[in-house]
Design a protein around this motif. Structure first.
Motif, PDB file in Angstrom:
ATOM      1  N   UNK A  16       5.883 -31.524  -0.026  1.00 38.25           N
ATOM      2  CA  UNK A  16       6.315 -30.234   0.539  1.00 38.25           C
ATOM      3  C   UNK A  16       6.648 -29.251  -0.581  1.00 38.25           C
ATOM      4  N   UNK A  17       6.813 -29.788  -1.811  1.00 43.04           N
ATOM      5  CA  UNK A  17       7.179 -28.926  -2.940  1.00 43.04           C
ATOM      6  C   UNK A  17       6.215 -29.119  -4.104  1.00 43.04           C
ATOM      7  N   UNK A  18       4.981 -28.640  -3.941  1.00 44.05           N
ATOM      8  CA  UNK A  18       4.013 -28.857  -5.019  1.00 44.05           C
ATOM      9  C   UNK A  18       4.398 -28.087  -6.282  1.00 44.05           C
ATOM     10  N   UNK A  19       4.256 -28.713  -7.445  1.00 44.82           N
ATOM     11  CA  UNK A  19       4.515 -27.967  -8.678  1.00 44.82           C
ATOM     12  C   UNK A  19       3.485 -26.846  -8.813  1.00 44.82           C
ATOM     13  N   UNK A  20       3.960 -25.645  -9.147  1.00 46.74           N
ATOM     14  CA  UNK A  20       3.082 -24.463  -9.189  1.00 46.74           C
ATOM     15  C   UNK A  20       1.855 -24.659 -10.067  1.00 46.74           C
ATOM     16  N   UNK A  21       2.068 -25.310 -11.214  1.00 49.70           N
ATOM     17  CA  UNK A  21       0.954 -25.460 -12.147  1.00 49.70           C
ATOM     18  C   UNK A  21      -0.183 -26.270 -11.527  1.00 49.70           C
ATOM     19  N   UNK A  22       0.178 -27.378 -10.886  1.00 48.29           N
ATOM     20  CA  UNK A  22      -0.856 -28.238 -10.299  1.00 48.29           C
ATOM     21  C   UNK A  22      -1.454 -27.595  -9.048  1.00 48.29           C
ATOM     22  N   UNK A  23      -0.613 -26.870  -8.309  1.00 48.40           N
ATOM     23  CA  UNK A  23      -1.074 -26.176  -7.097  1.00 48.40           C
ATOM     24  C   UNK A  23      -2.189 -25.186  -7.473  1.00 48.40           C
ATOM     25  N   UNK A  24      -1.953 -24.414  -8.513  1.00 51.58           N
ATOM     26  CA  UNK A  24      -2.961 -23.427  -8.918  1.00 51.58           C
ATOM     27  C   UNK A  24      -4.186 -24.091  -9.532  1.00 51.58           C
ATOM     28  N   UNK A  25      -3.951 -25.198 -10.281  1.00 49.65           N
ATOM     29  CA  UNK A  25      -5.095 -25.925 -10.852  1.00 49.65           C
ATOM     30  C   UNK A  25      -6.000 -26.385  -9.713  1.00 49.65           C
TER      31      UNK A  25
ATOM     32  N   UNK B 267       3.422 -16.258 -13.601  1.00 49.68           N
ATOM     33  CA  UNK B 267       3.810 -16.796 -12.303  1.00 49.68           C
ATOM     34  C   UNK B 267       2.678 -17.493 -11.534  1.00 49.68           C
ATOM     35  N   UNK B 268       2.880 -18.765 -11.235  1.00 49.60           N
ATOM     36  CA  UNK B 268       1.882 -19.478 -10.452  1.00 49.60           C
ATOM     37  C   UNK B 268       1.883 -18.965  -9.017  1.00 49.60           C
ATOM     38  N   UNK B 269       0.782 -19.125  -8.331  1.00 47.25           N
ATOM     39  CA  UNK B 269       0.562 -18.753  -6.916  1.00 47.25           C
ATOM     40  C   UNK B 269       0.440 -17.255  -6.663  1.00 47.25           C
TER      41      UNK B 269
END
Ligand code: ADP
Ligand code: ASP
Ligand code: MG
Length: 235
Positions: free
Chosen positions: A62-71, A110-112
């Motif tokens: 439910x809380x994806x790390x921004x870096x991996x989410x964008x990758x 900023x990710x996302x």
């Protein structure tokens, strides 16, 4: 570079939904290239790819790390750019695909929801095949730490307009799944009327209020640079 020998064109996800769609888009682009025009093509992910990737994330955390989410999310646009390049090369058109990072699209940290800060135009011009297509994955860039960032949902419009502006063009062509901008979402309001002319203020209001037709930041960029947007056209 003369502006009439270079165009920037963006294709949204519905125009690239299947490999058949991608071949159809390659046919359209090959027609333009035949007269020696070079095209910078900005692509979205195929169909609902981004939603599907987000769904996969939800089944893990439910809380994806921004870096991996964008990758992860950036991969959708990379897939469509590589496939479109292959489809063009299959037709004998000189084509090359680039990720946002390869195209030198530098963003805030900023990710996302990163903002484009700078585009390495020399890099784009260097890799642009004359009379061919340079396909750039939309919706993404790279931050100071060399990590991939994404620009917010619908952000490929912003990639396309920022690239057009950085190349000194006064026009950016947006291809989508509706025949233009309507008085309301034509998929919901069947009686909505097509608008032939709209001011920057009106489209900014429309997009800021959540109409998906253009990403709000793309309109802001076009407004400050007076870039003429060919109203979204059905691909
Ligand atoms: P793309 O994948 O090409 O970027 P989007 O789905 O992001 O396409 O945006 C196009 C969609 O915007 C249309 O399918 C339509 O449902 C929606 N839309 C919302 N408001 C409007 C409007 N006023 N005029 C045209 N389309 C609109
Ligand atoms: N693929 C991304 C999204 O679905 C970006 C875009 O389509 O412009 O939000
Ligand atoms: Mg969109």
């Amino acid at each position: 570079m003369q502006s009439n020998s270079l165009v920037v064109r963006k294709y949204g996800g519905s125009s690239l939904a299947t490999t058949d769609h991608i071949v159809r888009v390659a046919n359209q682009l090959s027609e333009i290239c035949r007269d020696g025009t070079s095209v910078v093509v900005v692509v979205s992910a195929m169909g609902d790819t981004t939603d599907e990737l987000i769904e996969m994330v939800s089944s893990i955390t439910e809380r994806p790390p921004g870096r991996e989410y964008d990758a992860l999310l950036s991969t959708g646009e990379i897939i469509s750019s590589a496939l479109l390049s292959m489809a063009l090369q299959e037709k004998g058109i000189n084509a090359l695909s680039l990720t946002g990072a390869q195209a030198g699209i530098k963003t805030t940290a900023m990710f996302r929801d990163a903002r484009i800060e700078n585009i390495d135009t020399d890099r784009i011009i260097d890799r642009l095949p004359k009379g061919g297509c340079l396909i750039i994955a939309g919706f993404q860039g790279i931050n100071e730490d060399q990590d991939t960032t994404t620009l917010g949902r619908g952000g490929s419009d912003t990639s396309a307009i920022a690239i057009a502006i950085s190349l000194g063009l006064k026009e950016c062509e947006i291809y989508t799944d509706v025949e233009g901008i309507y008085t309301a979402d034509p998929r919901i309001i069947t009686k909505a009327k097509k608008i032939s002319f709209i001011t920057y203020e009106e489209i900014l209001e429309m997009s800021s209020l959540g109409s998906k037709v253009l990403h709000p930041r793309s309109v802001e960029l076009a407004t400050v640079s007076y870039t003429h947007l060919t109203l979204p056209t059905k691909a």
